[in-house]
Design a protein around this motif. Sequence first.
Motif, short mmCIF file in Angstrom:
data_model
loop_
_atom_site.label_atom_id
_atom_site.label_comp_id
_atom_site.label_asym_id
_atom_site.label_seq_id
_atom_site.Cartn_x
_atom_site.Cartn_y
_atom_site.Cartn_z
N MET A 30 0.83 -1.20 0.00
CA MET A 30 0.00 0.00 0.00
C MET A 30 0.87 1.25 0.00
SD MET A 30 -2.80 1.21 2.83
CE MET A 30 -1.47 1.46 4.02
N LEU A 31 1.97 1.24 0.78
CA LEU A 31 2.86 2.39 0.81
C LEU A 31 3.55 2.60 -0.53
CD1 LEU A 31 4.48 1.94 4.36
CD2 LEU A 31 2.73 3.59 3.69
N ILE A 32 3.97 1.48 -1.16
CA ILE A 32 4.62 1.59 -2.47
C ILE A 32 3.64 2.12 -3.51
CG2 ILE A 32 5.65 0.26 -4.35
CD1 ILE A 32 6.87 -1.58 -2.23
N ASP A 33 2.41 1.57 -3.50
CA ASP A 33 1.40 2.05 -4.45
C ASP A 33 1.10 3.53 -4.23
OD1 ASP A 33 1.31 -0.48 -5.48
OD2 ASP A 33 -0.52 -1.07 -4.41
N TRP A 45 1.74 8.97 -6.26
CA TRP A 45 2.16 10.37 -6.07
C TRP A 45 3.15 10.81 -7.15
CZ3 TRP A 45 6.72 12.97 -4.94
CH2 TRP A 45 6.59 14.28 -4.44
N VAL A 46 4.10 9.93 -7.49
CA VAL A 46 5.09 10.25 -8.53
C VAL A 46 4.41 10.44 -9.88
CG1 VAL A 46 7.06 9.35 -9.81
CG2 VAL A 46 6.99 9.13 -7.32
N LEU A 87 1.56 16.29 -14.17
CA LEU A 87 1.49 17.74 -14.02
C LEU A 87 2.68 18.42 -14.70
CD1 LEU A 87 0.04 20.19 -12.82
CD2 LEU A 87 1.36 19.84 -10.71
N GLN A 88 3.84 17.79 -14.57
CA GLN A 88 5.04 18.35 -15.22
C GLN A 88 4.89 18.36 -16.74
OE1 GLN A 88 8.55 15.92 -15.16
NE2 GLN A 88 9.92 17.71 -14.91
N GLN A 89 4.30 17.28 -17.28
CA GLN A 89 4.11 17.21 -18.73
C GLN A 89 3.11 18.26 -19.21
OE1 GLN A 89 5.98 15.30 -20.57
NE2 GLN A 89 5.03 15.92 -22.52
#
Length: 731
Positions: free
Chosen positions: A670-673, A678-679, A685-687
């Motif tokens: 769950m933490l990895i997902d 988030w990444v 957003l950057q794109q």
Amino acid sequence: MIELEEEKIFMEADSESISMDDMIQEHARKLGVDLSQVDLDSISLPPHFDDDQEFLNDISSDVDFGGECEENCLNDFSNVIVIDNLPIVGFGTKKFGKLESIIRELDGIKTGTIKPDGFWMPINPETQETLGYCFIEFNTREEAEHAKKKTDGRMLDRRHKFAVTLMEEFDRLINTPEEFIVPDSDEKPSICQENLHHWLTDYKARDQYSVQAGEHLEVYWNDLRLSEPEFVHNLEIESLVQWSPMGTYLAVGDKEGVTLHGSAAGFCPLIHFAHPQVKLFDFSPGEKYLVSYDISSSSTPKNEQTLVLRMFDVRTGRVVRSFRKNRDLLANGLPPGSSIRWSGGRNDMYFAIMENNILLVCETQNFLKTNKSLRKIENVQSFSWSPTDPILAASIEESHDQPARVILIDVQKKQEVRQKTLFNVNLSNMYWQRNGDYLAIHVDYKKRTAKGNESAIHIFWMREPGIPVEILELETDNDKIIEFSWEPKGQSFGVIHGDNMRPDVSFYSLKKTSNTSKFSKLQTLRSKQANTLQWSPAGRFVVIAGLKDFGGKLEFFDAHEFKTSAMTEHYLATGIEWDPTGRYIVTSVSSINEFENGFIIWSFYGKMLYLVQMEQFNQFHWRPRPPSLLSADEERNIEKNLKDYIHKYEAEEHEMSRCRREQEDQRRKMLIDEWQGWVMKWRELQQEEKFLRMHLRGGDASDDEDELEAVEVDEFEEELVYIDEEIVLDD
């Protein structure tokens, strides 16, 4: 209770009679009537006077008196009471007049004003004996209600207890149907219908506990298969919360009194006990009674603080006894500030109440109806009940003319079974072994003994003939006893002793050889930061803890193998409590400390299972369990054949470990997902903002800051564009 001389009037046969003329003369004398001035022949009686039953029907019917009543005339009989369960005596005998005199002199009767001819005791015309009841008419309804309140339930003698009823209540009693009528199904029951012991049937054999933080109370399952406690229920509370001794109820105090909640899941309200501004409450061991306390200010000029104590029947919610300083409390010989302690066992038969060094020992069966106590003891310093037997231990403080004493009283037999006299000592705490086999009393010497000891332990062997006493004095000079604690099962106990911040902890065992009782020292642990010993309810394992000023040091110790399984700490810990089964133990830091508020649950061998931090945390309490239904022999048989169950327990342990691993894997996934999500969000957003960034950089497409070139920009020149002035003239 009426004196024995009066009781004999109704218990013994008496054939002596007096004439009707004598009876008339006696009544006339009481009423102040001169019969010589009265023409008796001109007096006519009601037509049905010879038939008492018909006459009773006449007076209970609607009679037209042919005129207006006076202001206080009550034709609804609300000022008439009926006293039932009277002795049956012969009309015209001495006992008849004596019975009437006794009734008239009762506290609730004589305080009111009985109307002329307002006392009537019906007679059976065939036997010329009373029917066992009488009617009394007062001037006002208030007097009748007061007489009923004070007289109902009072014992006349061993066979007769008054049953007093207002005459106006007869219609309601007569119209009550013989058969119970089931209410409509749409009506909701007034009391929760859930099984109050359902939580004991949990297939995982889990325990529950409550956590109070601020104005919130939460109940959880203690489930180690999960990575955190399993939530059950929450309540909004105002002040006090307490489990009943066998875990059946959860009691919550508020401004109006105490409310009992029950069941495993819903915790619906069961019953409310009215006691405004209650400050403290407690249960009897068998959960039959709840006692609530309130300190209130009296209306006297001195504005004195008085204790208000109410004892409720848990099943009905009825107040069975209440005490107050200026009325019931002093009238019953119970001084203000009293507190109740119950005898051992679950029958709730006896209790003791003490204040100002006066101890009253009472029996619930009689004391809740009268104010008679079984025994009164003065100059009592402290007292304690055996946890299993109706035996009371009381310490009598030393005075100028007598030494200190310890007395043991068998309340059921109403006799003193043991007395121990002690000189130049201060008697401190009493410690009963859980099975009631031994009683230990902490004694501080006013003058040190020849060995230089300052304190000792006196142990009473309760099951031995004559109740012998053995004295344990410490081997080290000048040692003080800080803590004493019995092992719940067995004959061992532990003592913390010393006079510094690193005392010693010694363990002892009791044994009887050749008709001699002896102590056997098992082991001493030197220089421990400890001030409390907490034994597992199952025995054997003990936590040597240093709470509060000792910093929260914890040592998990096996008192049978004399091995330490773990040494750790819970920084600033203020409380410690074993679960009912002895499998887990909790340490907590309450809100009296500003930091680290919350609790930790440990295994019995000292492994931390999980930590819960909580703001405004106040208290943690395991839900108690009722006594085991297994006998001692059945429990020993299970322990002897424990290997037969080991495969089952190992399978459960493997399953528990597998569940924990799965939960940990799920938590990590769950933490990895969450991180990957988030990444991806910020990459998108950057794109989206790529062309905007190129425009701001003057067409440069690279986002690498190392490839950017710093350009100096000339300072902006200030230019005055426009000034507008306006002149405003005053009127």
